[in-house]
Write a protein that holds these residues in place. Sequence first.
Motif, mmCIF file in Angstrom:
data_model
loop_
_atom_site.group_PDB
_atom_site.id
_atom_site.type_symbol
_atom_site.label_atom_id
_atom_site.label_comp_id
_atom_site.label_asym_id
_atom_site.label_seq_id
_atom_site.Cartn_x
_atom_site.Cartn_y
_atom_site.Cartn_z
ATOM 1 N N TYR A 130 44.961 26.608 -7.344
ATOM 2 C CA TYR A 130 44.859 26.881 -5.906
ATOM 3 C C TYR A 130 44.408 28.708 -5.990
ATOM 4 C CZ TYR A 130 44.327 27.422 -0.939
ATOM 5 O OH TYR A 130 44.029 27.544 0.412
ATOM 6 N N ARG A 137 36.344 32.910 1.544
ATOM 7 C CA ARG A 137 35.716 33.079 0.534
ATOM 8 C C ARG A 137 34.583 34.127 0.679
ATOM 9 N NH1 ARG A 137 33.376 28.913 -0.304
ATOM 10 N NH2 ARG A 137 34.045 27.744 1.589
ATOM 11 N N SER A 141 33.093 33.605 -5.095
ATOM 12 C CA SER A 141 33.660 32.599 -4.795
ATOM 13 C C SER A 141 32.945 31.570 -3.653
ATOM 14 C CB SER A 141 35.100 32.997 -4.196
ATOM 15 O OG SER A 141 34.994 33.500 -2.959
ATOM 16 N N THR A 142 31.513 32.082 -3.210
ATOM 17 C CA THR A 142 31.129 31.186 -2.444
ATOM 18 C C THR A 142 30.061 30.381 -3.342
ATOM 19 O OG1 THR A 142 29.203 32.816 -1.888
ATOM 20 C CG2 THR A 142 31.265 33.155 -0.651
ATOM 21 N N ASN A 144 30.386 27.997 -4.969
ATOM 22 C CA ASN A 144 30.995 26.654 -5.065
ATOM 23 C C ASN A 144 30.762 25.977 -3.733
ATOM 24 O OD1 ASN A 144 32.226 24.788 -6.527
ATOM 25 N ND2 ASN A 144 34.102 24.976 -5.455
ATOM 26 N N ALA A 148 34.317 21.650 2.238
ATOM 27 C CA ALA A 148 34.365 20.332 1.513
ATOM 28 C C ALA A 148 33.800 19.391 2.266
ATOM 29 C CB ALA A 148 35.885 20.155 0.986
ATOM 30 N N ASN A 349 33.715 20.079 -3.338
ATOM 31 C CA ASN A 349 32.412 20.577 -3.641
ATOM 32 C C ASN A 349 31.814 20.293 -4.767
ATOM 33 O OD1 ASN A 349 34.393 22.309 -1.529
ATOM 34 N ND2 ASN A 349 32.222 22.892 -1.073
ATOM 35 N N THR A 402 36.672 20.298 -7.443
ATOM 36 C CA THR A 402 37.059 21.536 -6.856
ATOM 37 C C THR A 402 36.806 21.290 -5.329
ATOM 38 O OG1 THR A 402 34.717 22.742 -6.906
ATOM 39 C CG2 THR A 402 36.560 22.976 -8.571
ATOM 40 N N ASN A 404 36.751 23.352 -1.512
ATOM 41 C CA ASN A 404 37.025 24.319 -0.724
ATOM 42 C C ASN A 404 37.685 24.126 0.811
ATOM 43 O OD1 ASN A 404 35.618 26.059 -2.455
ATOM 44 N ND2 ASN A 404 33.733 25.574 -1.694
ATOM 45 N N THR A 409 40.340 27.724 -2.517
ATOM 46 C CA THR A 409 39.504 26.783 -3.228
ATOM 47 C C THR A 409 40.890 26.195 -4.137
ATOM 48 O OG1 THR A 409 37.604 27.931 -3.382
ATOM 49 C CG2 THR A 409 37.943 26.206 -5.068
#
Length: 554
Positions: A130, A137, A141-142, A144, A148, A349, A402, A404, A409
């Motif tokens: 985590y 994010r 990191s965006t 991904n 979700a 995601n 994964t 979000n 995440t």
Amino acid sequence: MKITPLLSLAAVCLLAQCNKSASPVTVMAEPLMPSVPVITANASPHFMKVASQLELGGSAFNYADQEGFMAAVAVMLDDALQNMPAEQRQDVPPGLSFVKLFDAFGLNSVKAMGSSSRLTDSGLYHSRSYAYMPGGRKGLSTLNGAEAQGFLTHEMAPKGTDLALEFPIYLKAIATDSLASFMGMAPAEARAETEAKLAEPIPPLGITVRELIEKLDARLGLFIRVDPEQQMAVPGAEFPLPGVEALIVAEHLGWLLEPLKTQFMPMLLSPALPVEVEDKDGILTITFKMPMGPAPMDFQPVLRFDSKADRLMVATRPAFMSAALEGKELLAADAEFQKAWTGLPDEGNSALYVSPVFLKTLRGMMRQSLALSDEPQASKEMMEKALDFLTPYLAQGQAACTANSADGTLGVANLAFPLGNSSTLATLTTLSIVSSLAVPAFNGMQTKANEAKTGSEHLQIFTALMAYAADNNGQFPATLEELKTEGLLDSSSLTSGTVWLYNPTLHGSSPSKAILLASEPDPDTGYRTVLRVSGITETLTESEFEEQRDENLR
């Protein structure tokens, strides 16, 4: 201590003790809670947030507070740039600032990270990681995706799917948040050239490259079923391939497909084409009129675009498409899939699932390719033993995903091997790459060449050692020379000038942190390259090496 990208950090194992009752009638073993002190002074304010996503008491647990760490590193790198000799800064953009770069890429947004792993009754490791980002994010990191949502793998993968892979293509945030900052630091000439490229139109779509990037918010799913009993002779392939069924699903691309539909519809309706076209109630279906060849090459592709659902589907055969649409015979109902997905979230995601059939088929293809390769026989035998070593770990389905959330995440997996501290590893890897870009003049080309050569050699030796251990009940040879005698290692690997220290008293079940191999100190940096029993590679200072070495390493 420097850490290579192949390295995963050592995890802290908490061992529960057992207390046996003194009752003369019944003897019971009950685990006691480990006595772990709780730190309150200067404690990390993020620990409980991260720990609530992990599991304590399994095979491994790790937590790392990142508050202010990346910001401090950025300042340090900027200082290094300022103190770099002028002649060495010629290739560095004058506007480059790591403080701004780290902020644009969102590296400062990660405040804490953690991971855990435990061995389940099924033989798989349930691993969780985590990354906590309380401010949301940002930047990299965006990539991904956004929030979700339900997995395509659960909703659309047909029963019997052997490989399910889904992932987002989400560039909107990068285009709006990070691109401008990055462009602002680029030299004027490079910035103008990049801007011109972004402004170029894409003829079939009627939009520019920049508009394409700013709009991309899609997710893709790839679902493949393999039939090892079928043999397809594919042009260019070294050997026949197994039969396959495939389905591709793409969502949120209607803005891109609608202009293409308008442009190509007249051509698709031509009676000269071997396809049938139906456009009704917002659903466009294009199907080949007949199979493209005899079995097993009897593919009959079908394309379906549902404008209301904003979903494009392409399948190798109509039956595979129908299975996904009807939802009656789906992968989610397979017992093997359910076992592999145990403990994984229902929404996320990105996701990956591989079945035992796929893993076995892939292993068989690797063996065929190896048999036909021009590699020396000794190398082939070494790779065969490596495949034999991996075989027990590939006997059941495995899954990972994964997911979000608003403040971070989560990564969850059920795999044959523990993931270890993957989140921290990713950060360190990114940091090492960025650092190498910042101060290229501080590392000579010869030093890099020596490191690359040393890295290649120790991996060859480690592979040979594992192959030897597989044939000798986990025992390693008395000397490295035996690897050459057994034909597991090419002679050049031990005669290239690198002096290797080796600990022959270790074995396959020795502590994973024990140093198995070590190089002599690098003449330029003073670091030693070490390889641990676990396969982890590190570079240590001489003092670190002396603290960790075993007296049998010689």
